[in-house]
Design an enzyme around this catalytic site. Structure first.
Site, short mmCIF file in Angstrom:
data_model
loop_
_atom_site.label_atom_id
_atom_site.label_comp_id
_atom_site.label_asym_id
_atom_site.label_seq_id
_atom_site.Cartn_x
_atom_site.Cartn_y
_atom_site.Cartn_z
N HIS A 1 0.83 -1.20 0.00
CA HIS A 1 0.00 0.00 0.00
C HIS A 1 0.87 1.26 0.00
CE1 HIS A 1 -3.64 2.35 1.26
NE2 HIS A 1 -2.71 3.15 1.72
N GLU A 2 1.79 1.33 0.95
CA GLU A 2 2.63 2.53 1.05
C GLU A 2 3.54 2.65 -0.17
OE1 GLU A 2 1.71 4.64 3.04
OE2 GLU A 2 0.50 3.37 4.35
N HIS B 1 3.30 6.83 -6.83
CA HIS B 1 2.57 8.04 -7.24
C HIS B 1 3.49 9.26 -7.15
CE1 HIS B 1 -1.66 10.13 -6.78
NE2 HIS B 1 -1.15 10.32 -7.97
N HIS C 1 1.68 4.47 -2.85
CA HIS C 1 1.78 5.93 -2.68
C HIS C 1 3.15 6.42 -3.18
CE1 HIS C 1 -1.89 6.71 -0.53
NE2 HIS C 1 -1.60 5.94 0.49
ZN ZN Z 1 -2.90 5.19 2.01
#
Ligand code: ZN
Length: 675
Positions: free
Chosen positions: A464-465, A471, A468
């Site tokens: 998940h991290e 991104h 990010h």
């Molecule tokens: Zn998040």
């Protein structure tokens, strides 16, 4: 001596020279940087030249360059490696920064220049990205009240200041109620509790000096208690105390605060020219309107409720088989659901753990990014703020893309949770700046040089991290204010939640989930049980979440209710809330909505993002290849590289050819097959 925070950084990749930065350097650096920012703002506002994009909007983009650089370092270490000095600095900086923020947003001469450019925008030959930055800059001013004069401006200031007081009171009341209550467990009261729950209860008892193990209202203790305690009477007592937080009468009661908050939010929206607070709040979001949010939530609600009702029948049969008559109650759900989970997907964490090694999971995240986007990762030794921190240079075809920093282990100086931040964001206005991106997690650090092992949840967090981080790292824009993760709140979790899907790809797990001792890949049966357990009890989880989101929306998309508790009851009655499930967060302790402004009429956004990530991953599934190069390229060119330079709905449509539908989410949560 020059303050190391303000000097040029002649370090590898211009990483902050952590070995030279002492805690007493921060305050003078922030003071100097703020003075520089103020001088920059004054120079823009008082510029005798006619306003244009470069001398106003671009100058504003760069006004806080130094401040941003200093705070990028500070907030990173304050979150990941704090100490009393850094905590004090954090408290000191908050009012300094908020005062500066108000000065800028209330600077009439400055706003007038922005407004002039806005009025001339069609004649200025601006790029799409410039138009977007102009629109966002102006909108920021307008939304904070720059167009209001006289009494209206004064009124807005008073409303905002009262709202911030109420938010703090709400939080403090909630904390007081949570700290005050506990239930002492005697020897007969431990039936069914596994060792780890008893150990947590004992630790909590020692902290409270209670003379034995206790149940408290902390989620990490009460939830396992409700899952495992065989004592129905104690489960009921604990559950009711948990549900009464913020609504016990007396000094810490939050109900009047909730009512006043809703009233003031409506006033704030009206002063700014919006009918309702939800209209105001959702204007900047991908969802755009309250109706779009309601439509999405209702599309999920019906199948979720059907699944939950189906499950409730099974659980009630188990209750009756235990000799209890009557309906399944909210304090029974987790207990019987846990029993059923064991029957359906027996999953022994101890059996699973050796297969999920931290280092292999990092490799897996990197390998997926390599196959999807051609990124390569090489370990580097740059200056860092803690010995546990690891750093990699990220390249593509030999070209430098970013520095990726992983800080994975828990320690006392780190706040809880996991997050991604950029110590430096990508942009081109101040030169070709490539990002420095940090992932911080709280995984248990192994002893005696053994390999670090993760739970499946931990591995998901890592992916998940890292989503990010991608991104940020793949960002390709000119202006920092729209770089990387600077996007709408209901869009920002798309890249991160989407990336979790690659962990579920069987070929990824069979390559990287290898046993720490034997090196053997995870057996297929274990893999299946692990993935099955991850979506168990989704009817319950979806119902308790969506009910909360619909109450949040109902509070804000019409006239403020005089009695929020009554309004909440009406909304739930209309939905036909299942008897044995309650809202995940009821009004008197709904901190997302009342502790501040962050998630007010925005609690839906977790579900919104999940709808998108499921739908976006389906784009890979539809072509039959989770690493399909064409789809990956499109994902990068639209969602991952654009930051906030394009409206989120347009970005998504560019990627998928349409807006997301809920089908993939329902399928992923197993809610499409509910009887
Ligand atoms: Zn998040």
């Amino acid at each position: 001596m020059t303050n190391p925070l303000l000097a040029h950084w002649d370090t590898p990749f211009e990483l902050p020279p952590f070995d030279q930065i002492t805690d007493d350097a921060y305050l003078p650096a922030v003071e100097a940087a703020l003075a520089e920012s103020r001088a920059n703002i004054a120079a823009i506002a008082d510029n005798p030249a006619a306003p244009d994009f470069a001398n106003t909007i671009e100058a504003l983009e760069r006004a806080d360059d130094t401040l941003g650089r200093v705070l990028g370092v500070f907030y990173n270490v304050a979150g990941a490696d704090s100490n009393p000095a850094r905590e004090k600095l954090q408290r000191d900086f908050a009012p300094m920064l908020s005062a500066y923020g108000s000065e800028v947003s209330e600077n009439k001469a400055l706003f007038q220049r922005v407004e002039t450019i806005w009025q001339q925008r069609d004649d200025l030959d601006l790029t799409d990205e410039q138009q977007r930055v102009l629109m966002l800059t102006r909108r920021g001013f307008v939304r904070s009240g720059a167009q209001l004069e006289g009494d209206a401006a004064k009124k807005l200031r008073a409303v905002k200041s009262r709202l911030s007081v109420l938010g703090t009171e709400f939080t403090q009341n909630l904390l007081a109620d949570e700290r005050e209550w506990f239930m002492l467990l005697g020897d007969d009261d431990l039936d069914g509790l596994p060792d780890f729950v008893i150990a947590t209860a004992r630790a909590a008892g020692e902290e409270k000096d209670a003379g034995g193990p206790v149940v408290t209202l902390s989620r990490s203790l009460i939830v396992p208690f409700l899952q495992f305690s065989e004592r129905r009477d104690l489960r009921q007592k604990a559950y009711e105390a948990w549900g009464a937080r913020g609504a016990k009468g007396g000094k810490t009661d939050n109900r009047a605060i909730a009512a006043e908050t809703l009233k003031l939010r409506e006033e704030r929206a009206n002063l700014l020219g919006y009918d309702t607070f939800a209209d105001f709040k959702l204007e900047t979001e991908m969802a755009g309107t309250p109706q779009a949010v309601r439509d999405l939530l209702m599309d999920v609600w019906q199948p979720a409720k059907a699944a939950a009702e189906h499950d409730a029948k099974k659980l009630q049969q188990m209750l009756h088989a235990d000799g209890f008559d009557g309906p399944l109650e909210p304090w029974d759900w987790r207990f019987y659901s846990e029993k059923r989970r064991k029957e359906l997907h027996d999953l022994d964490e101890a059996e699973l753990k050796p297969y999920l090694q931290l280092d292999r999971m990092i490799e897996a995240a990197f390998a997926c990014a390599n196959r999807l986007f051609g990124l390569e990762f090489a370990a580097i030794e740059g200056p860092s703020y803690h010995p546990d921190v690891r750093q990699w240079e990220v390249t593509r075809d030999g070209e430098h893309i970013a520095v990726f920093i992983g800080d994975y282990f828990a320690r006392g100086s780190k706040r809880s949770g996991a997050w991604c931040s950029a110590m430096r964001s990508q942009q081109r206005l101040a030169g070709d700046i490539r990002p420095h991106v940090v992932n911080v997690c709280n995984f248990a650090k192994p002893q005696n040089g053994k390999p670090a092992l993760l739970s499946y949840d931990d591995a998901r967090t890592l992916f998940h991290e890292f989503g990010h981080a991608l991104h940020q790292m793949l960002s390709d824009v000119t202006y920092e204010s729209i770089s990387g993760t600077s996007v709408a709140r209901d869009f920002v979790e798309l890249p991160s939640q989407l990336y979790e899907h690659w962990l579920e790809v069987p070929e990824v797990l069979s390559e990287f989930a290898t046993h720490a001792d034997t090196g053997k890949p995870m057996p297929e049966d274990l893999l299946k049980r692990m993935l099955g357990a991850a979506t168990y009890d989704m009817g319950f989880q979806t119902v308790e979440y969506v009910a909360s989101a619909l109450v949040d929306l109902g509070f804000h998309d019409g006239p403020a209710p005089a009695d929020p508790m009554q309004k909440q009851a009406e909304i739930l009655a209309e939905l036909g809330m299942p008897h044995a499930i309650r809202m995940r967060h009821a009004t008197p302790h709904f901190a997302h909505v009342f502790a501040g402004d962050g998630y007010s009429s925005g609690y839906y956004s977790y579900m919104w993002s999940e709808v998108m990530d499921a739908d976006a991953f389906a784009a890979f599934e539809e072509v039959g290849d989770p690493f399909d190069p064409e789809t990956a390229k499109k994902l990068e060119q639209t969602v991952l590289s654009s930051g906030g330079s394009v409206d989120a709905a347009d970005l998504y449509t560019a990627f998928r050819g349409r807006l997301p539908g809920v089908e993939a989410l329902l399928k992923g949560r197993g809610l499409d097959t509910a009887a």
